[in-house]
Design an enzyme around this catalytic site. Structure first.
Site, mmCIF file in Angstrom:
data_model
loop_
_atom_site.group_PDB
_atom_site.id
_atom_site.type_symbol
_atom_site.label_atom_id
_atom_site.label_comp_id
_atom_site.label_asym_id
_atom_site.label_seq_id
_atom_site.Cartn_x
_atom_site.Cartn_y
_atom_site.Cartn_z
ATOM 1 C CB ILE A 187 -3.602 11.632 7.402
ATOM 2 C CG1 ILE A 187 -3.945 10.711 8.340
ATOM 3 C CG2 ILE A 187 -2.415 12.291 7.105
ATOM 4 C CD1 ILE A 187 -2.436 10.060 8.996
ATOM 5 C CE LYS A 205 -10.341 1.424 5.314
ATOM 6 N NZ LYS A 205 -8.843 1.001 4.901
ATOM 7 C CE1 TYR A 221 -13.125 6.526 4.168
ATOM 8 C CE2 TYR A 221 -14.865 4.695 5.424
ATOM 9 C CZ TYR A 221 -13.373 5.263 5.262
ATOM 10 O OH TYR A 221 -12.302 3.915 4.806
ATOM 11 C CB ILE A 267 -1.214 5.490 6.033
ATOM 12 C CG1 ILE A 267 -1.732 7.096 5.805
ATOM 13 C CG2 ILE A 267 -1.077 4.656 7.439
ATOM 14 C CD1 ILE A 267 -3.351 6.883 6.762
ATOM 15 N N GLY A 271 0.851 -1.036 -0.042
ATOM 16 C CA GLY A 271 -0.096 -0.128 -0.106
ATOM 17 C C GLY A 271 0.779 1.448 0.062
ATOM 18 C CB VAL A 325 -5.051 -6.722 -2.618
ATOM 19 C CG1 VAL A 325 -3.282 -6.561 -2.096
ATOM 20 C CG2 VAL A 325 -5.864 -5.549 -2.475
ATOM 21 C CB THR A 370 -3.083 9.969 1.764
ATOM 22 O OG1 THR A 370 -3.872 9.851 1.615
ATOM 23 C CG2 THR A 370 -2.817 9.799 3.125
ATOM 24 C CG LEU A 371 -3.247 8.982 -4.988
ATOM 25 C CD1 LEU A 371 -2.622 11.124 -5.306
ATOM 26 C CD2 LEU A 371 -1.529 7.902 -4.886
ATOM 27 C CB ALA A 372 -6.552 7.336 -0.025
HETATM 28 P P1 NAD Z 1 -2.946 5.760 -0.386
HETATM 29 O O1 NAD Z 1 -2.975 6.301 -1.779
HETATM 30 O O2 NAD Z 1 -1.280 6.205 -0.161
HETATM 31 O O3 NAD Z 1 -2.509 4.277 -0.327
HETATM 32 C C1 NAD Z 1 -3.577 3.146 -1.116
HETATM 33 C C2 NAD Z 1 -3.079 2.224 -1.304
HETATM 34 O O4 NAD Z 1 -4.156 1.335 -1.921
HETATM 35 C C3 NAD Z 1 -2.470 2.594 -2.524
HETATM 36 O O5 NAD Z 1 -0.875 2.403 -2.634
HETATM 37 C C4 NAD Z 1 -2.675 1.975 -3.318
HETATM 38 O O6 NAD Z 1 -1.833 0.902 -4.526
HETATM 39 C C5 NAD Z 1 -3.202 0.777 -2.596
HETATM 40 N N1 NAD Z 1 -4.401 -0.091 -3.455
HETATM 41 C C6 NAD Z 1 -5.125 0.239 -3.585
HETATM 42 N N2 NAD Z 1 -6.132 -0.710 -4.508
HETATM 43 C C7 NAD Z 1 -5.451 -1.703 -4.869
HETATM 44 C C8 NAD Z 1 -5.337 -3.525 -5.579
HETATM 45 N N3 NAD Z 1 -6.076 -3.862 -6.055
HETATM 46 N N4 NAD Z 1 -4.707 -3.876 -4.713
HETATM 47 C C9 NAD Z 1 -3.428 -3.873 -4.389
HETATM 48 N N5 NAD Z 1 -3.101 -2.080 -3.435
HETATM 49 C C10 NAD Z 1 -4.476 -1.747 -4.061
HETATM 50 O O7 NAD Z 1 -3.582 6.658 0.759
HETATM 51 P P2 NAD Z 1 -3.976 5.832 2.479
HETATM 52 O O8 NAD Z 1 -4.237 6.861 2.798
HETATM 53 O O9 NAD Z 1 -2.303 6.277 3.083
HETATM 54 O O10 NAD Z 1 -4.327 4.299 2.777
HETATM 55 C C11 NAD Z 1 -4.258 3.836 3.350
HETATM 56 C C12 NAD Z 1 -4.825 3.016 4.436
HETATM 57 O O11 NAD Z 1 -4.907 3.548 5.233
HETATM 58 C C13 NAD Z 1 -5.982 2.721 3.554
HETATM 59 O O12 NAD Z 1 -6.996 1.462 3.528
HETATM 60 C C14 NAD Z 1 -7.381 3.888 3.418
HETATM 61 O O13 NAD Z 1 -8.500 3.278 4.135
HETATM 62 C C15 NAD Z 1 -6.261 4.134 5.721
HETATM 63 N N6 NAD Z 1 -6.985 5.583 5.983
HETATM 64 C C16 NAD Z 1 -6.745 6.015 5.600
HETATM 65 C C17 NAD Z 1 -6.875 7.635 6.250
HETATM 66 C C18 NAD Z 1 -6.857 8.361 5.579
HETATM 67 O O14 NAD Z 1 -7.208 9.902 6.424
HETATM 68 N N7 NAD Z 1 -5.955 8.844 4.528
HETATM 69 C C19 NAD Z 1 -7.297 7.302 7.755
HETATM 70 C C20 NAD Z 1 -7.545 5.703 8.522
HETATM 71 C C21 NAD Z 1 -7.669 5.148 7.645
HETATM 72 O O1 0WE Z 2 -10.202 5.207 3.999
HETATM 73 C C1 0WE Z 2 -9.950 6.294 3.014
HETATM 74 C C2 0WE Z 2 -10.226 6.671 2.006
HETATM 75 C C3 0WE Z 2 -10.758 5.604 0.955
HETATM 76 C C4 0WE Z 2 -10.072 5.498 -0.430
HETATM 77 C C5 0WE Z 2 -9.870 6.984 -1.194
HETATM 78 C C6 0WE Z 2 -10.744 7.454 -2.806
HETATM 79 C C7 0WE Z 2 -10.227 8.437 -3.442
HETATM 80 C C8 0WE Z 2 -10.566 8.450 -3.994
HETATM 81 C C9 0WE Z 2 -10.362 4.714 -1.441
HETATM 82 N N1 0WE Z 2 -11.568 4.882 -2.104
HETATM 83 C C10 0WE Z 2 -11.099 5.923 -2.558
HETATM 84 N N2 0WE Z 2 -11.505 5.984 -4.583
HETATM 85 C C11 0WE Z 2 -10.824 7.153 -5.506
HETATM 86 O O2 0WE Z 2 -11.403 7.455 -6.880
HETATM 87 N N3 0WE Z 2 -10.103 7.632 4.384
HETATM 88 C C12 0WE Z 2 -10.234 7.559 5.969
HETATM 89 C C13 0WE Z 2 -9.988 8.498 3.966
HETATM 90 C C14 0WE Z 2 -11.277 9.330 3.694
HETATM 91 O O3 0WE Z 2 -11.746 9.438 3.045
HETATM 92 C C15 0WE Z 2 -13.357 10.323 2.648
HETATM 93 C C16 0WE Z 2 -13.003 10.356 4.306
HETATM 94 C C17 0WE Z 2 -12.088 10.627 4.882
HETATM 95 C C18 0WE Z 2 -11.668 10.796 5.850
HETATM 96 C C19 0WE Z 2 -13.969 9.929 1.902
HETATM 97 C C20 0WE Z 2 -15.560 10.244 2.981
HETATM 98 C C21 0WE Z 2 -15.523 11.370 3.510
HETATM 99 C C22 0WE Z 2 -14.389 10.774 4.406
#
Ligand code: NAD
Ligand code: 0WE
Length: 254
Positions: A190, A161, A154, A19, A12, A64, A192-194
């Site tokens: 946080i 989740k 969300y 993260i 990831g 995955v 991040t890209l997501a």
């Molecule tokens: P991120 O975009 O940096 O990481 C998400 C990762 O998922 C990427 O590296 C992407 O390549 C990978 N991914 C997506 N589809 C995939 C697949 N089919 N096979 C393998 N890998 C795949 O963003 P992040 O915020 O670092 O997210 C990491 C984790 O943390 C996620 O589970 C997210 O839900 C969780 N999270 C994020 C936040 C936040 O606010 N950013 C808060 C709590 C939890």
């Molecule tokens: O788990 C996450 C992000 C998960 C995520 C984010 C994206 C954005 C781009 C999953 N799939 C996608 N698909 C995309 O195309 N977080 C905890 C961060 C997050 O995401 C939100 C949040 C928070 C916080 C979405 C809506 C509301 C709050």
């Protein structure tokens, strides 16, 4: 050196804001050997330099949602390392359309995709890597508050989740007899890209600053430090747990 001689497999990392990057940095600081997954050639270009920077010993392609790719990854790791001590699952995905509007409008395909990538994949990884893990091994995943309480937009990710957190408990029961622990870190929001392009994300960040006991948001480093605890012998008595690294936000009531 809490993680000296430990081999950590990290799923990831997308870039240096991920993260999983914060986790990898802390693992390296505590002496672990690292391996990184990426998904497809475009992401390899981003992950390879990060692996170099952190002294990674192995990078491999692994979507995955594909059992064949997970099996191939396990074979590669078996040949190179022979075992895994730490497995980090930091992966989630839902269609962007499903992260806005009403949850009730989620399509069957959108629901399946979010649950497959974000929840089932942890079970698939544990299943395939089980034979590479020995007593003392630690598996961890990343969750979010939206699993336990509704968070506007969300939506299907909250349901994914919730499934992920329940999976952590069932996996902990299955792997516990082998001395393998399974836990989740529920991280605060946080950037991040997501999190990019999520409507209202800035508002969520300022709500945390205002309401959380620590009056600030958490960083990738905060999560990384907690991950060292879960990866190391310091957490030898902890499994099936959801540990919040959210500046205390989840404990606040009225
Ligand atoms: P991120 O975009 O940096 O990481 C998400 C990762 O998922 C990427 O590296 C992407 O390549 C990978 N991914 C997506 N589809 C995939 C697949 N089919 N096979 C393998 N890998 C795949 O963003 P992040 O915020 O670092 O997210 C990491 C984790 O943390 C996620 O589970 C997210 O839900 C969780 N999270 C994020 C936040 C936040 O606010 N950013 C808060 C709590 C939890
Ligand atoms: O788990 C996450 C992000 C998960 C995520 C984010 C994206 C954005 C781009 C999953 N799939 C996608 N698909 C995309 O195309 N977080 C905890 C961060 C997050 O995401 C939100 C949040 C928070 C916080 C979405 C809506 C509301 C709050």
């Amino acid at each position: 050196m809490l993680l000296k001689d430990k081999k950590a497999l990290i799923f990831g990392v997308a870039n240096n804001k991920s993260i999983a990057y914060g986790i990898a940095e802390q693992f390296k600081a505590h002496g672990a050997s690292l391996a990184f997954s990426y998904v497809g050639e475009p992401l390899k270009k981003r992950v390879a330099p990060i692996s170099e920077e952190l002294g990674g010993e192995l990078i491999f392609d692994c979507d995955v949602t594909d059992d064949d790719q997970i099996r191939a990854a396990a074979e590669t790791v078996r040949e190179k390392w022979g075992r895994v001590d730490i497995l980090v699952h930091s992966v989630a995905f839902a269609n962007r359309d499903d992260l806005q509007g009403r949850f009730i409008d989620t399509s069957r395909d959108g629901f399946k995709l979010a649950l497959d990538v974000s929840a089932y994949s942890l079970t698939a990884l544990c299943h395939t890597f089980e034979s590479l893990m020995s007593p003392g091994a630690s598996v961890m995943t990343l969750s979010y508050y939206g699993a336990q309480k509704t968070v506007t937009n969300y939506n299907v990710m909250g349901v994914a989740k919730a499934a992920l957190e329940a999976s952590v408990r069932y996996l902990a029961v299955d792997l516990g007899p082998s001395g393998i622990r399974v836990n989740a870190i529920s991280a605060g929001p946080i950037k991040t890209l997501a999190a990019s392009g999520i409507s209202g994300f800035k508002t969520i960040l300022s709500t945390i600053e205002e309401k959380a006991p620590l009056k600030r948001n958490v960083t990738q480093t905060d999560v990384g430090k907690a991950s060292v605890f879960l990866a190391s012998d310091l957490s030898s008595g902890t499994t099936g747990e959801i540990i919040f690294v959210d500046a205390g936000f989840n404990i606040v009531g009225v």
